[in-house]
Design an enzyme around this catalytic site. Structure first.
Site, PDB file in Angstrom:
ATOM      1  N   SER A   1      34.713  19.454  29.587  1.00  0.00           N
ATOM      2  CA  SER A   1      35.721  19.292  28.527  1.00  0.00           C
ATOM      3  C   SER A   1      36.599  18.108  28.879  1.00  0.00           C
ATOM      4  O   SER A   1      36.677  17.706  30.037  1.00  0.00           O
ATOM      5  CB  SER A   1      36.598  20.539  28.435  1.00  0.00           C
ATOM      6  OG  SER A   1      37.574  20.528  29.464  1.00  0.00           O
ATOM      7  N   ASP A   2      37.301  17.560  27.889  1.00  0.00           N
ATOM      8  CA  ASP A   2      38.359  16.632  28.254  1.00  0.00           C
ATOM      9  C   ASP A   2      39.493  17.472  28.859  1.00  0.00           C
ATOM     10  O   ASP A   2      39.509  18.703  28.791  1.00  0.00           O
ATOM     11  CB  ASP A   2      38.821  15.805  27.058  1.00  0.00           C
ATOM     12  CG  ASP A   2      39.482  14.495  27.514  1.00  0.00           C
ATOM     13  OD1 ASP A   2      39.901  14.412  28.687  1.00  0.00           O
ATOM     14  OD2 ASP A   2      39.589  13.566  26.712  1.00  0.00           O
ATOM     15  N   TRP A   3      40.437  16.767  29.432  1.00  0.00           N
ATOM     16  CA  TRP A   3      41.498  17.409  30.228  1.00  0.00           C
ATOM     17  C   TRP A   3      42.305  18.411  29.374  1.00  0.00           C
ATOM     18  O   TRP A   3      42.968  18.014  28.422  1.00  0.00           O
ATOM     19  CB  TRP A   3      42.429  16.333  30.768  1.00  0.00           C
ATOM     20  CG  TRP A   3      43.414  16.801  31.785  1.00  0.00           C
ATOM     21  CD1 TRP A   3      44.390  17.753  31.618  1.00  0.00           C
ATOM     22  CD2 TRP A   3      43.541  16.327  33.121  1.00  0.00           C
ATOM     23  NE1 TRP A   3      45.109  17.895  32.769  1.00  0.00           N
ATOM     24  CE2 TRP A   3      44.614  17.031  33.708  1.00  0.00           C
ATOM     25  CE3 TRP A   3      42.865  15.379  33.886  1.00  0.00           C
ATOM     26  CZ2 TRP A   3      45.026  16.809  35.024  1.00  0.00           C
ATOM     27  CZ3 TRP A   3      43.278  15.156  35.191  1.00  0.00           C
ATOM     28  CH2 TRP A   3      44.341  15.876  35.744  1.00  0.00           C
TER      29      TRP A   3
ATOM     30  N   ALA B   1      41.294  20.424  27.231  1.00  0.00           N
ATOM     31  CA  ALA B   1      40.870  20.514  25.826  1.00  0.00           C
ATOM     32  C   ALA B   1      40.592  21.952  25.385  1.00  0.00           C
ATOM     33  O   ALA B   1      40.705  22.269  24.204  1.00  0.00           O
ATOM     34  CB  ALA B   1      39.644  19.640  25.592  1.00  0.00           C
TER      35      ALA B   1
END
Ligand code: BGC
Length: 724
Positions: free
Chosen positions: A282-284, A286
Site C-alpha cells: 500500500s502507499d503510506w 493508505a
C-alpha cells in the site's frame, strides 16, 4: 523414488534441513515448503511494513516502532550504511523461529546518492537507454547500502501541472510513460534480482493518482473505465511485462472505489488478466485512509477490504498486524487469501536471493563514481529543453567577455536536486554559477548576484542584481522553483513563478541587455509574461548533481540541446488541463477562450536545437494492408545546419473514425538519432497493426477496426487503409 514435486534428492529431509533453506531447490517449492511451516501469526507479520532508521519523509510521520518484531515482513530503510540494516536482518534470521529475511525498501526515485534529473526531466531526453543506465546506478548504490527494493518508477500519467507530483512521472503521454517504465524496471532489476547490484522495482501509484482533481493531492479521481484503459493502465501493463516485481497501490479514490481497496484493478486486472505474481504494497497509511475516504468505518474493516481486494502489504497503517488474525477467526478473510498474499511476498524475497544472502556487504567507495557522474551529466544535458532562441541567435554564447549570472537558482545546489532527492547532498551539486565559471571562466569575466529569494517580498537584492546586469554583455537569469514546491502534498494553485521573480526579470530586461532565462523547476510553468522578456529560454528542470555542468555546456555550444517536452506548457494556469492527445471536439477545434489564446505556450514535443533538421517526404511500404500484415513507414531526416545534433522523430497515429472515439493523435513510436552536418538518416516506424492500431474497450478487450488510419510525422501525414 521421485516425489510428486519432482524432487529426488531427499537428503535434507534426512538431515532435517527444511527445504526452503536449500538453494538448489526451485524457488516455488521452497516458498510452498516455508508457507506450510508458518503459523498464522508468522504469515500475517510478512504482510506488514514498518520503518527503520531516520524517517525523512516529512509528510508521513508514522508510528514509532520501538521494538521491531524479528518476524516483520518489510522495513523502509532510511540509512546509507548497511550496518543498521544488517543488525536488523540478523535479528530476523537468528531470532525468529523460521529465519525469514526482511525486505528493505526505500524511495530512490531519481538516484540514491548520485542524484539524476527528476523523472519529468528524464522523459524530455527521449533516451530510455540512458534512463535505464541511470536506474542501474541507482540500483547499485541502493543495494550496496542495504536497500533491496526501490519505490520507483512512478508512472502516473499526469496532465495537471498544479499537482506537485508531475515532477515524479514521465509526463502526459501513456506510451511515453510505458516506454520509460520498461526501461527503468530493466535498469533497476538488471538480469537477475539476486545480483548484489540490483533492486526490485515498484510501479506506483496503482492507479490513476495522476488524475487528482484540480491538482490537489490525495483527493478523488474521476476515471471512466475507458479512460482507465486508454490513459492510466498502459504504463503499468508495460511495467508488468518488463518484469516489475512489485506495485504500490494508490491513495486516490477511483470513481468510488479507492485504489487501495480496488478489487477490479488489483485482482481482476493485475493478477488475473496480466498474471502478475509479485505483490502490492500500500502507499503510506493508505489502508488507514480508507476510513477518511468513507469506505470503511474502522481500521479493521479497512484491513478486510484492502486484503480481500488484493493488497498484500500494509505500509505503516498497522491495520494488518492488528486485525488480520481476528478477521480470519471471524471468517471475514480466508486463510487461502492470506496464503496467497504471503506466497507473493516470499516469492519476491526468494527472487532477491535474500534467503541465501541476507546480509549487505560493506563496499567502500560505492557512491559518486566517475562513470556514474558522467551519466548524470549526459542525462541532465539531454533532458534540458531549449524553449526559445530568438532571431538574434542569442545562444550559443560566443565571445562574450562579461557574463552576469543572476537569480535565486544561480548558486543554489539544493534546489537543483529536486524533490525525493534520496541521499543527495547539496555539496555534491555543480551549481549553475559553478558550471558557468568552469565553462567560460578562462575567457570571460563572470559576476554573480542572487537578486532575490525564490519567494517573499525582499527587494533589497534587486539593486546589486541590476548593477551586475548593467555591467555585463549578457545576463544569464536563473529563476525557478524550490524543490519543496514539487513532490507529494505540494500542489500550487498557479503554475506561474512568484510575481517577485517576474519583477526581477522585468527590471533586468528593461536594461536592454541580451537575457538568457534559465528555468529550474519541477512542473511546466506559466511563462506568458516572462517569455517576451528573454531572448532565449532554457528549461533545465531540476537537473540533479551535474546540472550546472550540462547547462553551461549548452550555453557555450559544447553541447547541442536535444530535449523535447514530454508535457505541455499551458499558456496560463486557466487552460489546465491542456495536453496534446485530447479527444476531438464537436467543432473540430479545441474550444476557444474569450480572454486568452486556446493554444498552449509550448506544446508536447517542442524543443529547439542549434542546428536545423529537414524532413523529406514520408513513405509507406504499403498503404493498403491486412490485419496480420506488418508495414514499414519511413522518413529521411537531414541535418541541414552546421553543427552536429540529435533529432527525435515522433511518430503519431490518428484514427479519424472509430466505434470508440480516439484522441486527435497518439504517440506510438519515437527514435532519437545524432546526425553530423549534412548527414541524412532514414528513420523507420515498423507498424504492427495489432500492437499499434488496436484499442482497448472499456472492458479491457482489445479490438482492431478496419478502415482509415493516419501516420503523422513532423506534421506530415500518410493515409493508410486497413482491410480485412
Ligand atoms: C508516497 C510514496 C512513497 C511512500 C514511501 C508515500 O507518502 O506517496 O510515493 O513511496 O510514501 O515513502
Amino acid at each position: 523414488m521421485a516425489r510428486p514435486d519432482g524432487i529426488t534428492d531427499l537428503s535434507h529431509i534426512r538431515a532435517k534441513t527444511p527445504l526452503y533453506k536449500d538453494k538448489s531447490v526451485p524457488a516455488e517449492i521452497r516458498v510452498d515448503n516455508l508457507l506450510g511451516l508458518m503459523t498464522l501469526d508468522e504469515k500475517i507479520m510478512q504482510l506488514n511494513q514498518y520503518t527503520l532508521g531516520r524517517n525523512n519523509n516529512a509528510n508521513n510521520v508514522g508510528e514509532e516502532v520501538v521494538n521491531i518484531p524479528a518476524e516483520i515482513g518489510s522495513l523502509i530503510y532510511f540509512d546509507t550504511d548497511p550496518a543498521l540494516r544488517n543488525a536488523m536482518q540478523r535479528r530476523a534470521m537468528e531470532e525468529s523461529r523460521l529465519g525469514i529475511p526482511v525486505i528493505f525498501g526505500y524511495d530512490a526515485i531519481h538516484g540514491f546518492r548520485t542524484v539524476y534529473p527528476i523523472s519529468l526531466a528524464q522523459a524530455c531526453s527521449w533516451n530510455p537507454a540512458l534512463v535505464r543506465k541511470a536506474c542501474s546506478v541507482s540500483a547499485r548504490e541502493s543495494r550496496m547500502s542495504g536497500v533491496d527494493w526501490t519505490f520507483s518508477p512512478m508512472i502516473d500519467v499526469a496532465r495537471d501541472p498544479r499537482w506537485g507530483r508531475v515532477a515524479e512521472g514521465y509526463g502526459e503521454d501513456p506510451y511515453l510513460n510505458a516506454v520509460y517504465c520498461a526501461a527503468s524496471v530493466k535498469g533497476y532489476q538488471g538480469k537477475s534480482l539476486s545480483d548484489s547490484t540490483t533492486v526490485a522495482a515498484c510501479l506506483k501509484h496503482y492507479v490513476g493518482y495522476g488524475a487528482s482533481e484540480a491538482g490537489r493531492d490525495y483527493v478523488y479521481t474521476e476515471i471512466s473505465p475507458q479512460t482507465l484503459w486508454d490513459t492510466y493502465l498502459p504504463p503499468y501493463e508495460a511495467g508488468v511485462k518488463a518484469g516489475a516485481a512489485t506495485l504500490m497501490s494508490s491513495f486516490n479514490d477511483i470513481s468510488g472505489v479507492p485504489g487501495s481497496a480496488n478489487r477490479h484493478t488489483m485482482t481482476d486486472i493485475l493478477k488475473n488478466k496480466w498474471k502478475h505474481d509479485g505483490f502490492i504494497v500500500s502507499d503510506w497509511g493508505a489502508i488507514e485512509q480508507l476510513k477518511n475516504q468513507g469506505l470503511a468505518a474502522t481500521k479493521k474493516e479497512a484491513a478486510m477490504r484492502a486484503l480481500n481486494a488484493g493488497l498484500e502489504m500494509d505500509m505503516m497503517s498497522h491495520a494488518y498486524d492488528r486485525h488480520l488474525a481476528e478477521l480470519v477467526a471471524e471468517g471475514k478473510v480466508s486463510e487461502a487469501t492470506i496464503d496467497d498474499a504471503v506466497r507473493r511476498v516470499l516469492r519476491v524475497k526468494m527472487r532477491l536471493g535474500l534467503f541465501d544472502n541476507p546480509y549487505t556487504p560493506d563496499v567502500p567507495d560505492r557512491f559518486l563514481r566517475p562513470a556514474d557522474l558522467k551519466i548524470a551529466s549526459e542525462l541532465a544535458a539531454e533532458s534540458m529543453v531549449l524553449l526559445k532562441n530568438d532571431s538574434t541567435l542569442t545562444l550559443p554564447l560566443r565571445n562574450v567577455r562579461r557574463i552576469a549570472v543572476i537569480g535565486p537558482l544561480a548558486d543554489n545546489g539544493k534546489d537543483l536536486l529536486g524533490n525525493w532527492l534520496g541521499h543527495g547532498q547539496a555539496e555534491d551539486v555543480v551549481t549553475l554559477r559553478q558550471g558557468i565559471v568552469s565553462e567560460f571562466g578562462k575567457d570571460s569575466e563572470i559576476r554573480y548576484a542572487e537578486g532575490c529569494a525564490l519567494d517573499g517580498h525582499d527587494r533589497s537584492g534587486f539593486k546589486t542584481a541590476l548593477e551586475t546586469a548593467r555591467w555585463a554583455d549578457v545576463v544569464v537569469l536563473c529563476l525557478g522553483e524550490s524543490l519543496r514546491w514539487s513532490g507529494e502534498n505540494a500542489s500550487r494553485s498557479s503554475i506561474a513563478l512568484p510575481a517577485f521573480q517576474e519583477q526581477l526579470a522585468e527590471e533586468i530586461s528593461r536594461l536592454g541587455k541580451p537575457v538568457v532565462l534559465v528555468l529550474a523547476n519541477g512542473r511546466p510553468l506559466e511563462l506568458n509574461r516572462l517569455e517576451p522578456l528573454a531572448n532565449a529560454i532554457l528549461e533545465i528542470w531540476q537537473p540533479g548533481i551535474r546540472g550546472g555542468e550540462a547547462m553551461a555546456g549548452i550555453l557555450s555550444g559544447r553541447i547541442n540541446p536535444s530535449g523535447k517536452l514530454a508535457i505541455t506548457f499551458p499558456w496560463s494556469t486557466g487552460q489546465i488541463p491542456v495536453y496534446y492527445n485530447r479527444r476531438k471536439s464537436g467543432r473540430g477545434h479545441q474550444g476557444f477562450y474569450q480572454d486568452i489564446t486556446s493554444e498552449p505556450m509550448y506544446p508536447f514535443g517542442h524543443g529547439l536545437s542549434y542546428t536545423t533538421f529537414e524532413y523529406g517526404e514520408p513513405t509507406a511500404s504499403k498503404t493498403e494492408f491486412r490485419r496480420n500484415e506488418k508495414i514499414k513507414v519511413s522518413v529521411p531526416v537531414t541535418n541541414t545546419g552546421d553543427m552536429e545534433g540529435a533529432e527525435t522523430v515522433l511518430w503519431f497515429i490518428s484514427d479519424p473514425y472509430c466505434s470508440i472515439t480516439r484522441p486527435v493523435r497518439e504517440l506510438k513510436h519515437f527514435e532519437k538519432r545524432s546526425l553530423k552536418p549534412g548527414e541524412t538518416a532514414v528513420m523507420v516506424f515498423n507498424i504492427d497493426p495489432w500492437r499499434d492500431l488496436s484499442y482497448v474497450d472499456s472492458d479491457g478487450k482489445r479490438f482492431l477496426e478496419t478502415g482509415e488510419y493516419n501516420v503523422i510525422v513532423n506534421g506530415m501525414k500518410i493515409r493508410l487503409n486497413l482491410t480485412e
